[in-house]
Scaffold this motif. Structure first.
Motif, PDB file in Angstrom:
ATOM      1  N   GLY B  51       0.140 -50.381 -63.692  1.00 59.75           N
ATOM      2  CA  GLY B  51       0.229 -49.073 -63.036  1.00 59.75           C
ATOM      3  C   GLY B  51       0.004 -47.941 -64.019  1.00 59.75           C
ATOM      4  N   TYR B  71     -10.599 -51.327 -63.375  1.00 60.46           N
ATOM      5  CA  TYR B  71      -9.670 -50.572 -62.540  1.00 60.46           C
ATOM      6  C   TYR B  71      -9.410 -51.328 -61.237  1.00 60.46           C
ATOM      7  CZ  TYR B  71      -7.443 -46.640 -60.233  1.00 60.46           C
ATOM      8  OH  TYR B  71      -6.543 -45.838 -59.580  1.00 60.46           O
ATOM      9  N   PHE B  75      -5.662 -52.569 -59.838  1.00 59.38           N
ATOM     10  CA  PHE B  75      -4.861 -52.245 -58.657  1.00 59.38           C
ATOM     11  C   PHE B  75      -4.636 -53.486 -57.802  1.00 59.38           C
ATOM     12  CE2 PHE B  75      -8.987 -50.447 -56.886  1.00 59.38           C
ATOM     13  CZ  PHE B  75      -9.123 -51.315 -55.813  1.00 59.38           C
ATOM     14  N   HIS B  78      -1.882 -55.427 -59.749  1.00 57.82           N
ATOM     15  CA  HIS B  78      -0.653 -54.641 -59.643  1.00 57.82           C
ATOM     16  C   HIS B  78      -0.037 -54.844 -58.258  1.00 57.82           C
ATOM     17  CE1 HIS B  78       1.980 -51.058 -59.908  1.00 57.82           C
ATOM     18  NE2 HIS B  78       1.548 -50.751 -58.696  1.00 57.82           N
ATOM     19  N   MET B  82       3.440 -56.816 -57.741  1.00 59.78           N
ATOM     20  CA  MET B  82       4.577 -56.040 -57.263  1.00 59.78           C
ATOM     21  C   MET B  82       5.033 -56.549 -55.899  1.00 59.78           C
ATOM     22  SD  MET B  82       5.669 -54.023 -59.404  1.00 59.78           S
ATOM     23  CE  MET B  82       5.412 -52.898 -60.740  1.00 59.78           C
ATOM     24  N   ILE B  83       4.091 -56.847 -55.024  1.00 57.01           N
ATOM     25  CA  ILE B  83       4.465 -57.271 -53.673  1.00 57.01           C
ATOM     26  C   ILE B  83       4.983 -58.707 -53.678  1.00 57.01           C
ATOM     27  CG2 ILE B  83       3.615 -57.779 -51.368  1.00 57.01           C
ATOM     28  CD1 ILE B  83       3.118 -55.054 -51.397  1.00 57.01           C
ATOM     29  N   GLY B 143      -8.176 -55.562 -53.778  1.00 56.11           N
ATOM     30  CA  GLY B 143      -6.921 -54.978 -53.302  1.00 56.11           C
ATOM     31  C   GLY B 143      -6.036 -56.117 -52.832  1.00 56.11           C
ATOM     32  N   TRP B 144      -4.706 -55.858 -52.759  1.00 52.89           N
ATOM     33  CA  TRP B 144      -3.801 -56.963 -52.473  1.00 52.89           C
ATOM     34  C   TRP B 144      -3.971 -57.464 -51.050  1.00 52.89           C
ATOM     35  CZ3 TRP B 144       0.486 -57.439 -49.075  1.00 52.89           C
ATOM     36  CH2 TRP B 144       0.764 -56.304 -48.316  1.00 52.89           C
ATOM     37  N   TYR B 385      -4.257 -41.469 -50.507  1.00 55.38           N
ATOM     38  CA  TYR B 385      -3.092 -41.505 -51.390  1.00 55.38           C
ATOM     39  C   TYR B 385      -1.800 -41.219 -50.642  1.00 55.38           C
ATOM     40  CZ  TYR B 385      -4.755 -42.543 -56.035  1.00 55.38           C
ATOM     41  OH  TYR B 385      -5.224 -43.208 -57.128  1.00 55.38           O
ATOM     42  N   PHE B 391       4.201 -45.807 -49.389  1.00 57.62           N
ATOM     43  CA  PHE B 391       4.758 -47.144 -49.629  1.00 57.62           C
ATOM     44  C   PHE B 391       5.438 -47.263 -50.982  1.00 57.62           C
ATOM     45  CE2 PHE B 391       0.181 -48.491 -50.399  1.00 57.62           C
ATOM     46  CZ  PHE B 391       0.292 -48.737 -51.748  1.00 57.62           C
ATOM     47  N   HIS B 392       5.091 -46.396 -51.935  1.00 60.00           N
ATOM     48  CA  HIS B 392       5.906 -46.417 -53.152  1.00 60.00           C
ATOM     49  C   HIS B 392       7.302 -45.857 -52.868  1.00 60.00           C
ATOM     50  CE1 HIS B 392       2.140 -47.263 -55.391  1.00 60.00           C
ATOM     51  NE2 HIS B 392       2.947 -47.893 -56.210  1.00 60.00           N
ATOM     52  N   PHE B 396       9.345 -48.884 -53.736  1.00 61.30           N
ATOM     53  CA  PHE B 396       9.914 -48.656 -55.055  1.00 61.30           C
ATOM     54  C   PHE B 396      11.191 -47.819 -54.918  1.00 61.30           C
ATOM     55  CE2 PHE B 396       8.621 -47.362 -59.655  1.00 61.30           C
ATOM     56  CZ  PHE B 396       9.855 -47.803 -60.083  1.00 61.30           C
ATOM     57  N   TYR B 439       5.011 -39.724 -57.236  1.00 57.56           N
ATOM     58  CA  TYR B 439       4.657 -40.137 -55.879  1.00 57.56           C
ATOM     59  C   TYR B 439       4.649 -38.989 -54.879  1.00 57.56           C
ATOM     60  CZ  TYR B 439       5.081 -44.742 -57.893  1.00 57.56           C
ATOM     61  OH  TYR B 439       4.916 -45.840 -58.693  1.00 57.56           O
ATOM     62  N   ARG B 452      -7.592 -43.922 -51.351  1.00 52.51           N
ATOM     63  CA  ARG B 452      -6.940 -44.853 -52.254  1.00 52.51           C
ATOM     64  C   ARG B 452      -7.964 -45.807 -52.858  1.00 52.51           C
ATOM     65  NH1 ARG B 452      -3.657 -49.207 -48.568  1.00 52.51           N
ATOM     66  NH2 ARG B 452      -3.149 -50.027 -50.623  1.00 52.51           N
ATOM     67  N   ARG B 453      -7.536 -46.542 -53.858  1.00 52.22           N
ATOM     68  CA  ARG B 453      -8.385 -47.528 -54.533  1.00 52.22           C
ATOM     69  C   ARG B 453      -9.666 -46.909 -55.096  1.00 52.22           C
ATOM     70  NH1 ARG B 453      -7.394 -52.325 -50.031  1.00 52.22           N
ATOM     71  NH2 ARG B 453      -5.258 -52.702 -50.631  1.00 52.22           N
ATOM     72  N   MET B 475       8.635 -41.519 -65.746  1.00 52.21           N
ATOM     73  CA  MET B 475       9.262 -42.624 -65.034  1.00 52.21           C
ATOM     74  C   MET B 475       9.316 -43.877 -65.907  1.00 52.21           C
ATOM     75  SD  MET B 475       8.322 -44.144 -61.357  1.00 52.21           S
ATOM     76  CE  MET B 475       7.000 -45.234 -61.771  1.00 52.21           C
TER      77      MET B 475
HETATM   78  C1  HEM Z   1       8.570 -51.507 -57.237  1.00 51.59           C
HETATM   79  C2  HEM Z   1       7.569 -51.036 -57.828  1.00 51.59           C
HETATM   80  C3  HEM Z   1       6.154 -50.937 -57.299  1.00 51.59           C
HETATM   81  C4  HEM Z   1       5.594 -51.498 -56.191  1.00 51.59           C
HETATM   82  C5  HEM Z   1       6.242 -52.389 -55.173  1.00 51.59           C
HETATM   83  C6  HEM Z   1       4.213 -51.099 -56.155  1.00 51.59           C
HETATM   84  C7  HEM Z   1       3.295 -51.480 -55.199  1.00 51.59           C
HETATM   85  C8  HEM Z   1       1.978 -51.091 -55.139  1.00 51.59           C
HETATM   86  C9  HEM Z   1       1.001 -51.555 -54.213  1.00 51.59           C
HETATM   87  C10 HEM Z   1       1.220 -52.575 -53.132  1.00 51.59           C
HETATM   88  C11 HEM Z   1      -0.168 -50.928 -54.462  1.00 51.59           C
HETATM   89  C12 HEM Z   1      -1.459 -51.096 -53.675  1.00 51.59           C
HETATM   90  C13 HEM Z   1      -2.414 -51.945 -54.383  1.00 51.59           C
HETATM   91  C14 HEM Z   1      -3.677 -52.006 -53.577  1.00 51.59           C
HETATM   92  O1  HEM Z   1      -4.140 -50.965 -53.135  1.00 51.59           O
HETATM   93  O2  HEM Z   1      -4.190 -53.121 -53.392  1.00 51.59           O
HETATM   94  C15 HEM Z   1       0.064 -50.037 -55.543  1.00 51.59           C
HETATM   95  C16 HEM Z   1      -0.889 -49.199 -56.077  1.00 51.59           C
HETATM   96  C17 HEM Z   1      -0.666 -48.372 -57.151  1.00 51.59           C
HETATM   97  N1  HEM Z   1       0.526 -48.256 -57.862  1.00 51.59           N
HETATM   98 FE1  HEM Z   1       2.239 -49.268 -57.541  1.00 51.59          FE
HETATM   99  N2  HEM Z   1       3.946 -50.310 -57.231  1.00 51.59           N
HETATM  100  C18 HEM Z   1       5.110 -50.190 -57.949  1.00 51.59           C
HETATM  101  C19 HEM Z   1       5.291 -49.507 -59.136  1.00 51.59           C
HETATM  102  C20 HEM Z   1       4.317 -48.717 -59.710  1.00 51.59           C
HETATM  103  C21 HEM Z   1       4.417 -48.102 -61.007  1.00 51.59           C
HETATM  104  C22 HEM Z   1       5.576 -48.271 -61.965  1.00 51.59           C
HETATM  105  C23 HEM Z   1       3.271 -47.355 -61.172  1.00 51.59           C
HETATM  106  C24 HEM Z   1       2.809 -46.467 -62.307  1.00 51.59           C
HETATM  107  C25 HEM Z   1       3.413 -46.209 -63.376  1.00 51.59           C
HETATM  108  C26 HEM Z   1       2.455 -47.535 -60.006  1.00 51.59           C
HETATM  109  C27 HEM Z   1       1.232 -46.949 -59.817  1.00 51.59           C
HETATM  110  C28 HEM Z   1       0.318 -47.334 -58.852  1.00 51.59           C
HETATM  111  C29 HEM Z   1      -1.036 -46.847 -58.779  1.00 51.59           C
HETATM  112  C30 HEM Z   1      -1.671 -45.835 -59.719  1.00 51.59           C
HETATM  113  C31 HEM Z   1      -1.650 -47.490 -57.703  1.00 51.59           C
HETATM  114  C32 HEM Z   1      -3.126 -47.366 -57.284  1.00 51.59           C
HETATM  115  C33 HEM Z   1      -3.396 -46.420 -56.185  1.00 51.59           C
HETATM  116  C34 HEM Z   1      -4.825 -46.583 -55.728  1.00 51.59           C
HETATM  117  O3  HEM Z   1      -5.760 -46.538 -56.555  1.00 51.59           O
HETATM  118  O4  HEM Z   1      -5.035 -46.736 -54.537  1.00 51.59           O
HETATM  119  N3  HEM Z   1       3.099 -48.366 -59.135  1.00 51.59           N
HETATM  120  N4  HEM Z   1       1.370 -50.161 -55.959  1.00 51.59           N
END
Ligand code: HEM
Ligand SMILES: [Cu+2]
Ligand SMILES: [Cu+2]
Lengths: 311, 540
Positions: B51, B71, B75, B78, B82-83, B143-144, B385, B391-392, B396, B439, B452-453, B475
């Motif tokens: 992230g 990138y 994502f 990530h 995370m999920i 993507g997930w 976004y 969803f964050h 989160f 967020y 997004r993405r 954070m």
């Molecule tokens: C419990 C913690 C977290 C969960 C459950 C979580 C979950 C997710 C999920 C499901 C996605 C979507 C991935 C996709 O589009 O396929 C995502 C995207 C993202 N997350 Fe997290 N995340 C968490 C923590 C964080 C942290 C700590 C950061 C940054 C320091 C972060 C930054 C991002 C960013 C930048 C995206 C990409 C957005 C995009 O390009 O669409 N997330 N996260």
């Protein structure tokens, strides 16, 4: 965000404001109550704790009130949404074709462009077709979005209410260059649109300018003819002294710089550089014959806009 | 609340046996809980690093530190980590395993060996999906959600990632089965359903969703693998398949999955708030019913992820309506938690801070969900976004914060040690501030139309992206401080009483850390859960 650029924008924003007002009020209320209770009943100050097991009436109240409010949100959201599914009969139908990673627009008379031109105040129906994977057609300013699904004919429509250029973005992950699958909607006056649509110039000539400073592809086309670029560059794909401009924008170009071969994407910047300093980056397979023309920054921006406009 | 086992035993703690094998072959639910905790914190930190790198990339326009392929892989991984490796198993695998048997007065779960098997399935699933990083032609970039047909066409290693998730799914199903059986068969004498604490109740609702919904994901992902290998024509439109079918199947699991994530979190919050308010929970029955309600209605709203996909108008309206209905049980819970502070004696210790922050952040998550449920707005903000922000806040700000709250709450019980309270509060403040800067900015960016993405962004989104990246630094500083504090606490030589917070559920009656068998004599329950201030009865 509140622009009202299309007839649908206002409807979305109205529901948005309604829900925003309610939810912000709720959040402020619950946070305030929480902080108040934490302070009022803090350890040592608030007296002895009591086991209060619940209160049926309260439970009913805080189930009932949200239920009613949520139903109004649902209803308002739905009625305003219905507008988007009822395309006016007189809408102009444009076929939108998405592929990795470009948009193309085909008008009823067969004209084809890579950026969308529409007349102010005229409803436009978009029939969405994908040649490969899922894409998403999105114009944020118009609040309009629809997935483009291969093998399925989705549609959407809008009626632009503001002159100007608005971004089109792809919203469904479609591969490496997903974030570069961008284009523009140009909203122009009705008479300019008809003149372009029925005329034979590539680009519409604007009698009413859009937002100040926006590059004007029509002017770009005039410069293209006036300054003699037309002698060495074609717009139909044929190779003259220089490379064709058809499909140039966004394509991969291999150039020689300082004797080294580099492959890059032909973006705004590269095209502007090639015009300002022709010998700096020479396209592979061509002689460095391109002359340096006397052009202002504005001229170059308009030329780039014209090159972008070409399919 | 218990009449037996009022004083902790002199039995040795469950850490007594030493050696790697004693851990890898253990069937003790507490040790399995600790194994999950260790693996999950690792995955969380790796996911967090991904992230942070994504945020760094968005700091400037154009390429900053990586290529688009990197990138896109980031994502995807990530999201997957995370999920599937953190929030879905999260609280039930760690704290559920550790505390469910103790809280209902049992010596272990119903099937201890199956329990160990599910940890192994979880770890092999994780290993297989992460091996997609190093095998085949690169990590997946879909993507997930693995949407077809892109996930069928991309040359990246989707097959491995999907197979890993398939295995993790089995681990989830087995854990669910195990918990359901445990709660039906092993409640101690006198612990009838309506005396069961709320964390076990939440696990019970969750377990049903795990058992009923996860097989759908398993089958769907299996079909994606088969389609990639043998081109069957189920999902790929160019050979007669239907991409929308995939979306229905995927969300039929993945929406209920968000309740698998949030229900145990709500359960943990329902434990923490009464303990630090030193009074009983307000509306016990309402909270139990709303857990079951969420599990039931939550299974009927999946297609709200597909309003712009071109489904039928009737489906769109019905799913929008159901989506608004599922928000109600969550609202009920929030009201009851807040009401629990009334006439309490509130102590603001670090677990309580995380729990109160949970209420605030989860409320924002839930309320932003209302925007998405409203059809007119959904068209605008879907796949932007705004969704990422929403969803964050839920996953989160909700599950993540509840996980940390639970970790600070049960830490002394699990380890018999204590972290520094001061550092925990500093870490909390940093996380909270950074979180909102990151967020909330996402929500605003989404409203402005940032999809997004996206590897890159247009100039008009630039300011927002800078703020979000700064937020991510604050954070992450907080998160790292929190982890360091928790790890350092393990080495601080302190002895912890059996009941440091004054809790009344059964886990506070056993010593810290608990003995292997949990109880010398199984307790007998004679009162409802959460009796903090018993009314002294007049002699009849
Ligand atoms: C419990 C913690 C977290 C969960 C459950 C979580 C979950 C997710 C999920 C499901 C996605 C979507 C991935 C996709 O589009 O396929 C995502 C995207 C993202 N997350 Fe997290 N995340 C968490 C923590 C964080 C942290 C700590 C950061 C940054 C320091 C972060 C930054 C991002 C960013 C930048 C995206 C990409 C957005 C995009 O390009 O669409 N997330 N996260
Ligand atoms: Cu696309
Ligand atoms: Cu959902």
């Amino acid at each position: 965000m509140f622009g009202g650029a299309s007839s649908f924008s206002g409807k979305v924003d109205a529901v948005f404001l309604y829900i925003a007002a309610l939810t912000i009020a709720f959040l402020v209320f619950i946070t305030f109550v929480m902080i108040y209770l934490v302070i009022r009943y803090r350890r040592g100050k608030g007296g002895k704790a009591q086991d209060i097991h619940g209160h049926l009436l309260l439970e009913l109240v805080w189930t009932g009130i949200p239920l009613v409010l949520f139903l109004t949100m649902f209803y308002y959201g739905w009625t305003n949404y219905r507008y988007l599914r009822e395309v006016p009969r007189d809408a102009m139908v444009v076929q939108v074709t998405a592929r990795q990673w470009a948009w193309s627009f085909t008008y009823p008379n067969g004209r084809q462009t890579s950026e969308l031109y529409v007349a102010l105040g005229r409803p436009v129906r978009l029939d969405l077709k994908s040649l490969d994977v899922l894409h998403g057609f999105y114009v944020p300013a118009f609040r309009v979005k629809a997935d483009v699904v291969p093998g399925k004919n989705n549609y959407t429509w809008f009626q632009a209410e503001q002159l100007g250029d608005f971004d089109i973005e792809c919203t469904v992950m479609c591969g490496v260059n997903h974030s570069y699958m961008l284009s523009k909607v140009h909203v122009i006056a009705e008479q300019d649109f008809s003149a372009w649509y029925f005329g034979d110039s590539d680009v519409p000539v604007l009698s009413q300018a859009g937002p100040a400073g926006a590059p004007d592809p029509a002017r770009g086309e005039r410069i293209f003819k006036l300054k003699g670029c037309v002698a060495c560059h074609s717009t139909d794909g044929s190779k003259l002294v220089g490379p064709t401009w058809k499909g140039l924008f966004g394509s991969q170009v291999t150039v020689l710089t300082d004797g080294k071969e580099v492959t890059l994407t032909a973006d705004d910047d590269y095209i502007a550089r090639s015009i300002h300093h022709p010998p700096k980056e020479v396209v592979k397979g061509f002689a460095p014959q391109m002359p340096k023309a006397d052009l202002s920054d504005r001229d170059v921006a308009d030329l780039v806009a014209y090159i972008k406009f070409l399919p | 609340m218990s009449t037996a086992a009022e004083s902790p035993t002199s039995e040795p703690s469950f850490y007594e046996r030493k050696g790697i094998a004693s851990w890898l072959l253990t069937t003790d639910h507490k040790r399995i809980g600790i194994l999950y905790l260790g693996s999950m914190m690792t995955f969380f930190l790796v996911g967090m690093t991904f992230g942070v790198f994504m945020r760094l990339e968005q700091l400037t326009m154009g390429p900053t530190i990586m290529k688009p392929t990197t990138y896109n892989a980031l994502f995807t991984l990530h999201g997957v980590m995370m999920i599937f490796l953190f929030v879905i198993p999260g609280l039930s695998a760690v704290f559920g395993n550790f505390f469910l048997p103790i809280m209902i007065g049992a010596k272990d779960v119903a099937f201890p060996r199956l329990n160990l098997l599910s940890w192994y399935l979880f770890m092999s699933g994780a290993a297989v999906s992460l091996s997609s990083l190093f095998t085949g032609s690169g990590p997946p970039d879909t993507g997930w959600s693995f949407y077809v047909p892109y996930s069928l066409r991309t040359r990246t290693n989707v097959t491995m990632a999907v197979f890993g998730v398939f295995l993790i799914g089995f681990s989830s199903i087995i854990t669910g089965l195990n918990f359901i059986t445990t709660m039906h068969r092993l409640r101690t004498k006198g612990m009838n359903w309506m005396r069961m604490p709320l964390f076990p109740w939440a696990l019970y609702a969750t377990a049903w969703v795990q058992v009923l919904a996860t097989p759908i994901l398993g089958i769907t992902l299996l079909l994606v693998m088969l389609e990639r290998l043998f081109h069957l024509g189920i999902f790929d439109p160019s050979i007669g398949g239907d991409p929308i079918l995939y979306q229905h199947l995927f969300w039929t699991y993945s929406h209920p999955a968000v309740y698998i994530m949030i229900l145990p979190a709500m359960g943990a919050i329902s434990e923490i708030i009464p303990t630090f308010a030193h009074r009983t929970i307000f509306g016990y029955k309402a909270i139990v019913l709303s857990s079951m309600g969420i599990a039931a209605i939550g299974s009927l709203v999946w297609a709200h992820h597909m309003f712009t996909s071109g489904m039928s108008e009737v489906a769109i309206v019905v799913f929008s309506l159901l989506t608004f209905l599922v928000a109600i049980p969550s609202a009920i819970k929030v009201f009851n938690w807040v009401a629990t502070l009334y006439k309490g004696s509130v102590e603001l210790r670090s677990p309580m801070l995380f729990a109160l922050a949970f209420i605030f952040l989860f409320s924002i998550g839930g309320l932003t969900g209302l925007f998405q449920g409203a059809l007119a707005i959904n068209v605008h903000i879907h796949d932007t976004y705004f969704i990422v922000g929403h969803f964050h806040y839920v996953m989160f700000g909700g599950t993540g914060f509840a996980f940390f709250a639970a970790l600070h709450y049960w830490y002394p019980k699990m380890f018999g040690r204590m972290y520094s309270e001061r550092t925990a509060i500093v870490a909390f403040v940093l996380i909270f501030i950074g979180f909102n800067l990151l967020y909330f900015t996402f929500l605003v960016l989404g409203l402005q139309g940032m999809p997004r993405r996206y590897y890159d962004h247009l100039p008009r989104f630039h300011t927002g992206h800078i703020w979000a990246t700064i937020g991510s630094w604050i954070m992450v500083a907080g998160l790292l401080l929190m982890v360091i504090n928790l790890v350092r606490g393990l080495f601080r030589k302190t002895t912890i009483p059996a009941n440091p917070w004054g809790g009344v559920t059964l886990e506070w009656t056993v010593s810290s850390p608990p003995p292997t068998e949990n109880f010398d004599v199984l307790p007998v329950i004679s009162e409802p859960a959460y009796t903090f201030n018993p009314v002294t009865k007049e002699p009849a």
